[in-house]
Design an enzyme around this catalytic site. Structure first.
Site: not given
Length: 315
Positions: A177, A232, A234, A258, A263, A281
């Site tokens: 929203s 940046i 997940r 990232d 990973e 990361h």
């Protein structure tokens, strides 16, 4: 009084390890060779788990700790914690929001600038002698005055928007929203439509089952041949196979990432692409922020065992 027994899932910096060991009886899961045997031995005594956002706590780990009361996550993301198992047993979960917002936003914008202006390639151009031998570095694209979309206008998404305003960028955002505090930004309910009007698409969503692969083939196609994707958040928020195919074919202009599935053992196809900027990361990777994160992990644990309200509860 005996120190509460806690399970430490992964290593922390020395400045966090020392105070953690002083306050608690710490059992280092990550040091155990036979982790199943280790959990079977110490699990019945564990009252808290100290973990990291990337490591979380599985149902098997939670089930192995029948006295578990609280899980304190070092990081803002808690998608790797089995929340259903926690809710079923009334186990509290905390994370470390706010303290890492600025650093993650800084890195997201820095990646956009770096990739748009070819900073890494231009440095190599100078260092390898190409400037002397080949002349001027190939022209790149302007950043100021263009259009950005932010998928997820939470704390980090809003901080990214505040930084982008300094570049006179036209900002739109997508979420469940409209946000009252999103002054001067355009609300777009559909991620595909957001991508279609964006030169730069920032992914700043919290990860969940509902957001898995929200950036899929349609969104990537809408972003297009001149578009840049910056993640940046997940890795699970993006369909990596669709992303790789689009980057390899040129259907997507570029990506600054990232976070990655699996990973640090990311898909090696990313490493061969000239239109991809990869990072390890480290959105929260400053000394100041990591110290604040560690302090908040301990503060939540201390508050719990003192019978006080948790500082940053997930639930």
């Amino acid at each position: 009084m005996a120190k509460p027994d806690i399970l430490q899932v992964g290593p922390y910096p020395a400045w966090d390890e020392e105070p953690l060991n002083e306050a608690f009886q710490v059992h280092r899961y990550f040091d155990a060779t036979d982790k199943d045997a280790f959990l079977k031995e110490v699990g019945p005594r564990i009252r808290a788990i100290a973990t990291r956002g990337d490591l979380g706590a599985s149902r098997a780990m939670i089930d192995a700790c029948p006295q578990l009361e609280v899980i304190s996550v070092y990081g803002v993301g808690f998608d790797a914690v089995d929340l259903a198992a926690c809710r079923a047993r009334g186990i509290h979960v905390t994370n470390t929001p706010d303290v890492l917002t600025n650093d993650v936003a800084d890195l997201g914008v820095a990646m956009m600038l770096c990739l748009a202006r070819g900073v890494i390639g231009a440095e190599s151009w100078v260092k390898d002698g190409s400037w002397v031998e080949k002349g001027t570095y190939p022209l790149k694209r302007q950043v100021s005055g263009r259009r950005a979309g932010i998928l997820g206008l939470g704390r980090i998404g809003f901080a990214i928007a505040q930084r982008l305003k300094g570049f006179d960028i036209d900002i739109a955002y997508c979420g469940p929203s409209p946000k009252e505090h999103a002054k001067g930004m355009t609300y777009i309910a559909d991620p595909v439509a957001l991508a279609e009007r964006s030169d730069f698409l920032f992914v700043a969503l919290a990860a969940s089952a509902a957001t898995r692969h929200i950036v899929g083939r349609e969104v990537i196609a809408a972003l297009g041949t001149d578009g840049m994707l910056i993640n940046i958040s997940r890795a699970s928020n993006i369909d990596e196979e669709a992303l790789l195919e689009a980057l390899e074919s040129g259907a997507l202009g570029s990506a600054a990432l990232d976070v990655f599935e699996g990973e640090p053992k990311l898909n090696r196809r990313f490493l061969t692409l000239p239109n991809v900027l990869v990072q390890p990361h480290h959105g929260s990777g400053t000394i100041e922020t990591r110290k604040a994160m560690g302090q908040l992990v301990r503060d939540n644990l201390n508050a719990h065992f003192a019978g006080q309200p948790l500082l940053t509860p997930v639930f």
